[in-house]
Write a protein that holds these residues in place. Structure first.
Motif, mmCIF file in Angstrom:
data_model
loop_
_atom_site.group_PDB
_atom_site.id
_atom_site.type_symbol
_atom_site.label_atom_id
_atom_site.label_comp_id
_atom_site.label_asym_id
_atom_site.label_seq_id
_atom_site.Cartn_x
_atom_site.Cartn_y
_atom_site.Cartn_z
ATOM 1 N N GLN A 39 -29.426 -11.300 -19.826
ATOM 2 C CA GLN A 39 -28.536 -11.414 -18.678
ATOM 3 C C GLN A 39 -28.800 -10.255 -17.736
ATOM 4 O O GLN A 39 -28.601 -9.086 -18.100
ATOM 5 C CB GLN A 39 -27.072 -11.422 -19.122
ATOM 6 N N GLU A 44 -26.436 -15.358 -14.675
ATOM 7 C CA GLU A 44 -25.990 -15.976 -15.917
ATOM 8 C C GLU A 44 -26.867 -15.540 -17.092
ATOM 9 O O GLU A 44 -28.009 -15.131 -16.916
ATOM 10 C CB GLU A 44 -26.027 -17.498 -15.785
ATOM 11 N N ARG A 45 -26.297 -15.690 -18.273
ATOM 12 C CA ARG A 45 -27.053 -15.431 -19.486
ATOM 13 C C ARG A 45 -28.000 -16.612 -19.721
ATOM 14 O O ARG A 45 -27.577 -17.768 -19.703
ATOM 15 C CB ARG A 45 -26.107 -15.264 -20.673
ATOM 16 N N ASP A 99 -27.051 -19.431 -34.429
ATOM 17 C CA ASP A 99 -26.541 -20.805 -34.451
ATOM 18 C C ASP A 99 -26.354 -21.166 -35.915
ATOM 19 O O ASP A 99 -27.320 -21.348 -36.645
ATOM 20 C CB ASP A 99 -27.548 -21.743 -33.782
ATOM 21 N N THR A 110 -28.970 -23.342 -24.827
ATOM 22 C CA THR A 110 -27.763 -23.019 -24.076
ATOM 23 C C THR A 110 -26.897 -22.055 -24.874
ATOM 24 O O THR A 110 -26.763 -22.190 -26.092
ATOM 25 C CB THR A 110 -26.946 -24.273 -23.764
ATOM 26 N N PRO A 111 -26.278 -21.089 -24.200
ATOM 27 C CA PRO A 111 -25.461 -20.095 -24.918
ATOM 28 C C PRO A 111 -24.341 -20.723 -25.738
ATOM 29 O O PRO A 111 -23.982 -20.211 -26.812
ATOM 30 C CB PRO A 111 -24.899 -19.218 -23.792
ATOM 31 N N GLY A 112 -23.796 -21.838 -25.254
ATOM 32 C CA GLY A 112 -22.686 -22.469 -25.959
ATOM 33 C C GLY A 112 -23.046 -23.001 -27.339
ATOM 34 O O GLY A 112 -22.151 -23.280 -28.140
ATOM 35 N N GLY A 113 -24.319 -23.121 -27.616
ATOM 36 C CA GLY A 113 -24.742 -23.611 -28.925
ATOM 37 C C GLY A 113 -24.774 -22.549 -30.009
ATOM 38 O O GLY A 113 -25.042 -22.858 -31.167
ATOM 39 N N TYR A 114 -24.478 -21.322 -29.655
ATOM 40 C CA TYR A 114 -24.542 -20.202 -30.586
ATOM 41 C C TYR A 114 -23.147 -19.667 -30.875
ATOM 42 O O TYR A 114 -22.318 -19.541 -29.978
ATOM 43 C CB TYR A 114 -25.457 -19.107 -30.024
ATOM 44 N N ASP A 115 -22.935 -19.340 -32.138
ATOM 45 C CA ASP A 115 -21.593 -18.974 -32.596
ATOM 46 C C ASP A 115 -21.332 -17.477 -32.600
ATOM 47 O O ASP A 115 -20.197 -17.041 -32.430
ATOM 48 C CB ASP A 115 -21.380 -19.476 -34.038
ATOM 49 N N TRP A 117 -22.768 -13.423 -31.573
ATOM 50 C CA TRP A 117 -23.573 -12.662 -30.622
ATOM 51 C C TRP A 117 -23.568 -11.186 -30.978
ATOM 52 O O TRP A 117 -22.567 -10.655 -31.480
ATOM 53 C CB TRP A 117 -23.021 -12.834 -29.211
#
Length: 127
Positions: A39, A44-45, A99, A110-115, A117
């Motif tokens: 980022q 955006e990341r 993930d 996509t960042p949303g696919g990872y739980d 960080w």
């Protein structure tokens, strides 16, 4: 719960190299697909690279193909990002992510696919 800790960032001149590391806690690291994102300020990341659970499959953003290499050592619970031929536009905070959806067979970009960080590590490339 998974804890991720990145290291290896820093300041480097254009054309130089850095290797980022991401150490993960827990006993099930080998069951996670791992990703690297970055980022830049005001942006955006975005996905940089990802690696499958076994390390047998990788995926890269077009902007880093041929320059960056993602790898993992499941015995050490660590994923790496070797960055060569760095450019000023690679300047960003770099994050690793896990993930943990075990039934997923693809590397998500996509960042949303990872739980989970990490906290991120700064990479600055000077011209």
């Amino acid at each position: 719960q998974v804890q991720l800790v990145e290291s290896g960032g820093g300041l480097v001149q254009a054309g130089g190299s850095l290797r980022l590391s991401c150490a993960a806690s827990g006993r099930t690291f080998s069951s996670y697909t791992m990703g690297w994102f970055r980022q830049a300020p005001g942006k955006e990341r975005v996905f940089v690279a990802g690696i499958s659970r076994s390390g047998g499959s990788t995926r890269y953003a077009d902007s880093v193909k041929g320059r960056f290499t993602v790898s993992r050592d499941n015995a050490k619970n660590t994923v790496y990002l070797q960055m060569n031929s760095l450019k000023p536009e690679d300047t960003a905070v770099y994050y690793c992510a896990a993930d943990t959806l075990v039934r997923r067979v693809v590397i998500i970009t996509t960042p949303g696919g990872y739980d989970y960080w990490g906290q991120g590590t700064q990479v600055t490339v000077s011209s």
